[in-house]
Design a protein around this motif. Structure first.
Motif, PDB file in Angstrom:
ATOM      1  N   LYS A   1       3.449  -5.366   8.048  1.00 31.31           N
ATOM      2  CA  LYS A   1       4.515  -4.381   7.950  1.00 31.31           C
ATOM      3  C   LYS A   1       3.914  -3.022   7.614  1.00 31.31           C
ATOM      4  O   LYS A   1       2.911  -2.938   6.908  1.00 31.31           O
ATOM      5  N   ARG A   2       4.524  -1.963   8.089  1.00 26.67           N
ATOM      6  CA  ARG A   2       4.095  -0.629   7.676  1.00 26.67           C
ATOM      7  C   ARG A   2       4.508  -0.402   6.222  1.00 26.67           C
ATOM      8  O   ARG A   2       5.592  -0.813   5.794  1.00 26.67           O
ATOM      9  N   CYS A   3       3.629   0.218   5.466  1.00 22.35           N
ATOM     10  CA  CYS A   3       3.874   0.401   4.037  1.00 22.35           C
ATOM     11  C   CYS A   3       3.307   1.742   3.601  1.00 22.35           C
ATOM     12  O   CYS A   3       2.134   2.043   3.875  1.00 22.35           O
ATOM     13  N   GLU A   4       4.120   2.545   2.940  1.00 15.98           N
ATOM     14  CA  GLU A   4       3.683   3.867   2.518  1.00 15.98           C
ATOM     15  C   GLU A   4       2.972   3.854   1.163  1.00 15.98           C
ATOM     16  O   GLU A   4       2.291   4.815   0.812  1.00 15.98           O
TER      17      GLU A   4
ATOM     18  N   LEU B   1       1.101  -1.478  -3.136  1.00 15.07           N
ATOM     19  CA  LEU B   1       1.835  -2.698  -2.810  1.00 15.07           C
ATOM     20  C   LEU B   1       1.019  -3.579  -1.869  1.00 15.07           C
ATOM     21  O   LEU B   1       0.366  -3.083  -0.956  1.00 15.07           O
ATOM     22  N   PRO B   2       1.053  -4.903  -2.064  1.00 15.71           N
ATOM     23  CA  PRO B   2       0.334  -5.805  -1.152  1.00 15.71           C
ATOM     24  C   PRO B   2       0.907  -5.731   0.257  1.00 15.71           C
ATOM     25  O   PRO B   2       2.091  -5.453   0.453  1.00 15.71           O
ATOM     26  N   PHE B   3       0.042  -6.007   1.233  1.00 10.77           N
ATOM     27  CA  PHE B   3       0.502  -6.065   2.618  1.00 10.77           C
ATOM     28  C   PHE B   3       1.447  -7.246   2.803  1.00 10.77           C
ATOM     29  O   PHE B   3       1.301  -8.290   2.163  1.00 10.77           O
TER      30      PHE B   3
ATOM     31  N   ALA C   1       1.679  -2.256  11.626  1.00 10.16           N
ATOM     32  CA  ALA C   1       0.335  -1.722  11.441  1.00 10.16           C
ATOM     33  C   ALA C   1      -0.682  -2.789  11.814  1.00 10.16           C
ATOM     34  O   ALA C   1      -0.421  -3.994  11.687  1.00 10.16           O
ATOM     35  N   ALA C   2      -1.834  -2.372  12.284  1.00  4.81           N
ATOM     36  CA  ALA C   2      -2.961  -3.272  12.541  1.00  4.81           C
ATOM     37  C   ALA C   2      -4.103  -2.850  11.627  1.00  4.81           C
ATOM     38  O   ALA C   2      -4.452  -1.667  11.575  1.00  4.81           O
ATOM     39  N   THR C   3      -4.673  -3.796  10.911  1.00  5.29           N
ATOM     40  CA  THR C   3      -5.774  -3.464  10.012  1.00  5.29           C
ATOM     41  C   THR C   3      -6.993  -4.329  10.317  1.00  5.29           C
ATOM     42  O   THR C   3      -6.868  -5.537  10.563  1.00  5.29           O
TER      43      THR C   3
END
Length: 452
Positions: free
Chosen positions: A147-150, A154-156, A244-246
C-alpha cells in the motif's frame, strides 16, 4: 563511435523524441543526471555533472571532507558524461515522447572515472575479454508490492488487489495471487516491451505480495542497464495503479527478504563453448575454480551485495535467505546453487545479492570473485547435500560495519579494483550508517521508553 551516434540521432528523430533523460548510476544505484530537450542533447552529445554526484549517499549527503578531498578535486570540478548508443530506452510513462540514455563518465583527459559503478563493471568485463572469455548472466529480481504510505514510521501493508481484499499468508507460485494485480503487470510488461527489456517469467514469491521477475540470459553490461531501467519502470507502473513497489532487501517484519539472484556462466569468445563444462559434459576445473573464487571473495566484497543496514536483516536465521557461501547442486539452502542443466548451460547461481544492490556493482563483484578464482586456481569446498543453513564454516559477516571493515582491509582486491573506488564506496556506506544511527527506531520507543 560516430556511426553509432548517428544511429542514436536517427532513433530519436524517428520516434519524435522531444526530451532526453541523461542518466548515470551513483554508488547506491540511484539514476542521477539531467533532462534535456532533444535538440540540445544532439548538439552537445553528452553532459557534465559534478564529480561529487558519485559520492552522494542514499540520503543525498556526502562523505566526510578528508575522504572527499582525497578522492575528488577540492574545486568540485565536472566530469564528462558521454551517451552510450547501446543503452537507449523509451520512457513509456512520460506524457511527451521521452527517451532515457545511460551515459559513461570520464575525466577531462578522457580517462574513465574510477568510482563510477558502470566503469567498474566494464573494468571487470575487460579482464574476462583479455582472457578470451565472455560472462553470461541472468538476473532474477524480487520485490514487494505494498500500500502507498506517507508516514515512514508505519510498517508496510500488503496492497488491495482486484478482489478488493488484501493478500494474507504465503502464496508461493500462486497464479491467482499474481493475477490480483493483472492491470499493473499488463502495463509493466507493455512498458518493458516498448523499452526492449529481456523479461522472461513473472512469479509470485514466498512473501505476501512479493513478486519475482526473471530476465533472459545475456551480456552482463546490457543486463545491468536493463535492471536500472526495470526498477524505474516497476515503480512507475505501481504508482499508476496507486500502490508502491519496493526493492528493499527486507521491507516487512516476518516476511522473506528480496534478492537479486545472479546466474552466471562463461563462454569462450572464439568457440562460444561454455568453459564450465568439459568435452564429456562433466564439470571443468575452471568451473570449480570459479566457485572457489566466489566462496573466498564474496565475504570480502559483501557490501557490494548487501549495501545497506537493512540488507543484513535478510540474513537473519529462518528468513529463507542463504547465510553462507557453501555450494551445492540443486540446493536452494546454500549461497551458491548449481542448477541442474545440460553441459552448455552449466552455471552457478549466486543467491546472496539483495534486490537493493546496485546492479552494476553486484554483477561486477560476482563476476570478479569467480574470475579471481579461475586465475588463482582456487579450490572450492565439498558441495553440500541436504540443508545448508546451519553450516557455519563459510559464514558471512553479520553486520554492515564488519563487512565494510573486511572489504577495506582486503589488500588482494587492490590488484583488481581501484583503491580509490574501495575507499569511496566504504566512505559512502559509513556516512549512510552514521546517518542511520541518528534515527530512533519504533523498537526503542516501544521497549525502552518505560522499561529502563
Amino acid at each position: 563511435m560516430s556511426s553509432k551516434l548517428d544511429q542514436l540521432t536517427g532513433w530519436l528523430k524517428e520516434r519524435k523524441i522531444t526530451e532526453v533523460e541523461c542518466l548515470i548510476s551513483d554508488l547506491t544505484g540511484i539514476a542521477r543526471g539531467k533532462i534535456s530537450p532533444t535538440n540540445k542533447f544532439l548538439d552537445e552529445k553528452g553532459m557534465r555533472l559534478p564529480e561529487s554526484v558519485l559520492l552522494q549517499t542514499v540520503t543525498g549527503d556526502y562523505v566526510e571532507d578528508d575522504i572527499y578531498y582525497e578522492l575528488l578535486d577540492p574545486a568540485d570540478i565536472d566530469m564528462f558524461c558521454r551517451p552510450d548508443p547501446d543503452a537507449v530506452f523509451l520512457v513509456p510513462w512520460a506524457i511527451e515522447p521521452t527517451a532515457q540514455v545511460i551515459h559513461d563518465t570520464y575525466d577531462k583527459m578522457g580517462n574513465p572515472i574510477e568510482i563510477s559503478p558502470r566503469n567498474i563493471l566494464k573494468r571487470v568485463l575487460k579482464m574476462y575479454a583479455d582472457k578470451g572469455w565472455q560472462p553470461i548472466v541472468a538476473p532474477e529480481m524480487e520485490f514487494y508490492l505494498t500500500k502507498r504510505c506517507e508516514d515512514p514510521d508505519l510498517p508496510f501493508q500488503p496492497p488491495i488487489g482486484r478482489s478488493g481484499r488484501q493478500e494474507t499468508g504465503r502464496q508461493s507460485f500462486s497464479i491467482d495471487a499474481a493475477n490480483e494485480f493483472d492491470p499493473l503487470f499488463e502495463d509493466m510488461y507493455d512498458w518493458c516491451e516498448a523499452q526492449g527489456l529481456d523479461l522472461d517469467t513473472l512469479i509470485h514469491e514466498e512473501g505476501t505480495a512479493q513478486m519475482e521477475i526473471n530476465f533472459r540470459h545475456g551480456e552482463a553490461l546490457h543486463l545491468a542497464d536493463q535492471i536500472l531501467v526495470f526498477k524505474r519502470t516497476m515503480r512507475e507502473a505501481a504508482l499508476k495503479h496507486n500502490v508502491a513497489a519496493t526493492f528493499m532487501a527486507k521491507p516487512m517484519t516476518g516476511e522473506p527478504g528480496s534478492a537479486m539472484h545472479l546466474h552466471q556462466s562463461v563462454v569462450d569468445l572464439e568457440t562460444g563453448r561454455n568453459i564450465f563444462s568439459n568435452s564429456d559434459g562433466t564439470m571443468s576445473q575452471l568451473f570449480l575454480h570459479h566457485v572457489g573464487g566466489l566462496q573466498k571473495y564474496i565475504p570480502e566484497l559483501l557490501p557490494l551485495f548487501a549495501p545497506n543496514v537493512n540488507s543484513f536483516r535478510r540474513f537473519l536465521p529462518d528468513t529463507s535467505a542463504p547465510v553462507n557461501v557453501e555450494w551445492g547442486e540443486e540446493n536452494r539452502t546454500v549461497g551458491l546453487r548449481v542448477p541442474d542443466s545440460d553441459p552448455q548451460n552449466r552455471r552457478v547461481e549466486n543467491r546472496l545479492p539483495g534486490a537493493d544492490a546496485n546492479p552494476y556493482l553486484a554483477i561486477a563483484a560476482s563476476l570478479l570473485c569467480g574470475y579471481i578464482g579461475m586465475v588463482e586456481e582456487l579450490t572450492p569446498s565439498q558441495p553440500v547435500k541436504g540443508r545448508g543453513y546451519e553450516r557455519r564454516n563459510l559464514r558471512l559477516p553479520l553486520t554492515l560495519e564488519a563487512a565494510l571493515e573486511r572489504m577495506e582491509n582486503c589488500r588482494q582486491l587492490e590488484k583488481y579494483l581501484s583503491p580509490k573506488f574501495i575507499t569511496g564506496y566504504v566512505a559512502v556506506k559509513r556516512a549512510e550508517q552514521e546517518n542511520y544511527h541518528r534515527v530512533i527506531s519504533s523498537w526503542e520507543r516501544e521497549f525502552l521508553m518505560l522499561s529502563v
